[in-house]
Design a protein around this motif. Structure first.
Motif, PDB file in Angstrom:
ATOM      1  N   ASP A  47       0.826  -1.202   0.000  1.00  0.00           N
ATOM      2  CA  ASP A  47       0.000   0.000   0.000  1.00  0.00           C
ATOM      3  C   ASP A  47       0.862   1.255   0.000  1.00  0.00           C
ATOM      4  N   GLY A  92      -3.998   0.637  -3.434  1.00  0.00           N
ATOM      5  CA  GLY A  92      -4.588   1.120  -2.204  1.00  0.00           C
ATOM      6  C   GLY A  92      -5.256   2.468  -2.397  1.00  0.00           C
ATOM      7  N   GLN A 354      -5.036  -7.752   1.998  1.00  0.00           N
ATOM      8  CA  GLN A 354      -4.555  -6.465   2.439  1.00  0.00           C
ATOM      9  C   GLN A 354      -4.005  -6.641   3.853  1.00  0.00           C
ATOM     10  N   THR A 355      -2.728  -6.615   4.085  1.00  0.00           N
ATOM     11  CA  THR A 355      -1.611  -6.368   3.197  1.00  0.00           C
ATOM     12  C   THR A 355      -0.532  -7.438   3.419  1.00  0.00           C
TER      13      THR A 355
END
Length: 506
Positions: A47, A92, A354-355
């Motif tokens: 991200d 992201g 994520q993530t």
């Protein structure tokens, strides 16, 4: 179907005394697969969030953002290499505020806090020097790259409708970025267009018809720069929450041969500060609700382009960085493995967590890169569960969840069991649909040794929480703490398969 060699992925945890034992017949129908995943089904994200990103009076991102991450950490490198390969999606919330420092872009600033901008941060920039470093890192670790492009570039906020962005997407900066990437010989498996712009959006939205027109522009750009279909990156979208009307309109406009992957996001347990997240994660009826989203995406993909693929391109159990006291613990595996199983049965080709690192929901600790419990869930799934998905039925108890795939590399079947019950264990009898009368596998959870019919060869992998603490972060693999395991070599068990109480994941 050959059931003579069964490989079992097992995660077990016992924390309370038993009050009941139930007999369950699990039937696998192996003659006809029900779905097919990508070989790199397990995926993790990186991200853009800078250190200053905070939620719920905490700032869990540290230096894990794409622009700040230390790419020389041995723990990070080895964790990725273990997958051989791991798909990583770069994207992201801030990706629609990223410009690329190439071509006509001379000023390449970092993200700065700005309450008047989307998500509280100004526009940021990816310098090509950092893109070089990232690609050296990807080459070193064998990563398969999905890159999220800025889909808001040169658009303007609507003066009429709050949150809506209008105007045509300008592709010049993305084109220059792709040309630079090609000139350097860097490999991008796929480009995803925008982030959470579908429906009402998340901070920003684009009308479906406009998005459909713009993704056609992106597709033509990719085809122009990559004329060889064999090396042409896939085009993915819309990378947002499923909205039936919006998705319908976008796919009607884009047509049949544009989008290679219809991507959507799943955060089905609510915000990270919800005190009920731990209850939701153990409630089968609550977990089942997300199946409607999977069905909807699958139906719309089949309607508009059967050869297209449905992807979960971003997913966490809880929004806004995850749940601090739950996401990095053993208990999160009950949600994660169930999502991997459910998504695969609905023909979702890829599932991006994520993530990889950053936030509370990361597979790796943000500071140390030491694996959190879900990292081992991901790695075991990647190594054991093949791409062919098989139908499984059991009608005895909703707390027992079972998923089966053809084994990844060896003949046979890989099976995962999840016991969500707080006070029950299960005697599991496994049988083939074509031969239900034949007891191919019987599990006796009371006696440690049992008669195993139909196979002398099997592998069992038991992940358990240390001392039964499901909210702890120390994981035992076949009774050995994972921090004592070197090179992530999984020791196999060939002994009785037990379903221990609340919750057990096999």
């Amino acid at each position: 179907m050959d059931l003579k060699c069964i490989f079992s992925l097992a995660i077990l945890i016992s924390q309370i005394s038993l009050s009941s034992t139930q007999n369950v017949n699990v039937v696998i129908q192996g003659a006809t697969p029900i779905a097919e995943t990508d070989d790199n089904f397990v995926c993790a994200t990186l991200d853009w969030w800078p250190t200053e990103k905070c939620n719920y009076n905490q700032c869990p991102w540290g230096k894990a953002g794409i622009l700040n991450l230390d790419l020389k950490k041995k723990g990070l490198i080895n964790a990725i290499k273990a997958f051989n390969p791991l798909r990583i999606k770069i994207g992201g919330s801030l990706q629609d505020q990223v410009v690329y420092g190439v071509g006509g872009v001379k000023n390449c600033p970092n993200f700065m806090k700005n309450e008047d901008s989307l998500f509280g941060f100004s526009q940021g920039c990816l310098p090509m020097e950092r893109w070089d470093e990232l690609n050296n890192f990807f080459n070193q670790t064998g990563v398969k790259v999905t890159f999220g492009l800025n889909a808001l570039l040169k658009r303007n906020r609507s003066e009429i409708e709050k949150g809506l962005w209008v105007g045509d997407w300008q592709s010049q900066n993305a084109g220059d970025f792709m040309k630079y990437t090609i000139s350097k010989g860097y490999k991008v498996d796929s480009y995803e267009f925008g982030n959470q712009l579908s429906g009402a959006g998340m901070g920003a939205s684009v009308e479906a018809e406009q998005y459909g027109k713009d993704i056609v522009v992106l597709k033509n750009l990719v085809k122009e720069l990559h004329p060889d279909p064999k090396t042409q990156p896939k085009v993915l979208g819309p990378s947002g929450y499923y909205d039936e009307k919006w998705f319908n309109s976008f796919l009607e406009v884009s047509g049949h041969d544009v989008v290679d992957g219809v991507t959507h996001h799943i955060y089905n347990l609510g915000p990270g500060d919800d005190p009920n997240v731990i209850a939701k994660i153990q409630d089968p009826s609550y977990l089942n609700q997300v199946s409607q989203t999977y069905k909807g995406v699958l139906n719309i993909v089949n309607k508009f382009k059967p050869q297209s693929r449905a992807w979960v391109s971003e997913s966490g159990e809880a929004l806004h960085g995850g749940a601090k006291d739950l996401s990095p613990t053993f208990a999160d595996g009950f949600w994660y493995l169930d999502q991997l199983g459910m998504a695969s049965t609905y023909n979702q080709k890829v599932f991006c967590r994520q993530t990889l690192i950053g936030g509370n929901y990361a597979l790796l600790n943000t500071t140390t890169s030491i694996p959190n419990p879900d990292y081992y869930d991901a790695l075991l799934w990647h190594r054991l569960m093949g791409s062919t998905v098989l139908a499984v039925t059991q009608e005895s108890n909703p707390n027992l969840r079972v998923y089966a795939h053809c084994a990844k590399k060896k003949p046979g079947i890989s099976i995962i069991f999840i016991n969500l019950s707080k006070d029950s264990l299960f005697n599991v009898t496994l049988s083939n649909y074509e031969h239900q009368g034949r007891n191919l596998r019987s599990t006796d959870v009371v006696k440690p040794n049992f008669e195993f019919r139909g196979s002398k060869d099997r592998e069992e992998y038991h992940l358990a929480a240390l001392a039964g603490n499901i909210l702890g972060q120390i994981v035992l693999l076949n009774d050995v703490p994972m921090f004592q395991q070197k090179h992530l070599t999984f020791r196999r068990w060939s002994q009785s398969l037990s379903m221990l109480p609340h919750p057990s994941i096999l």
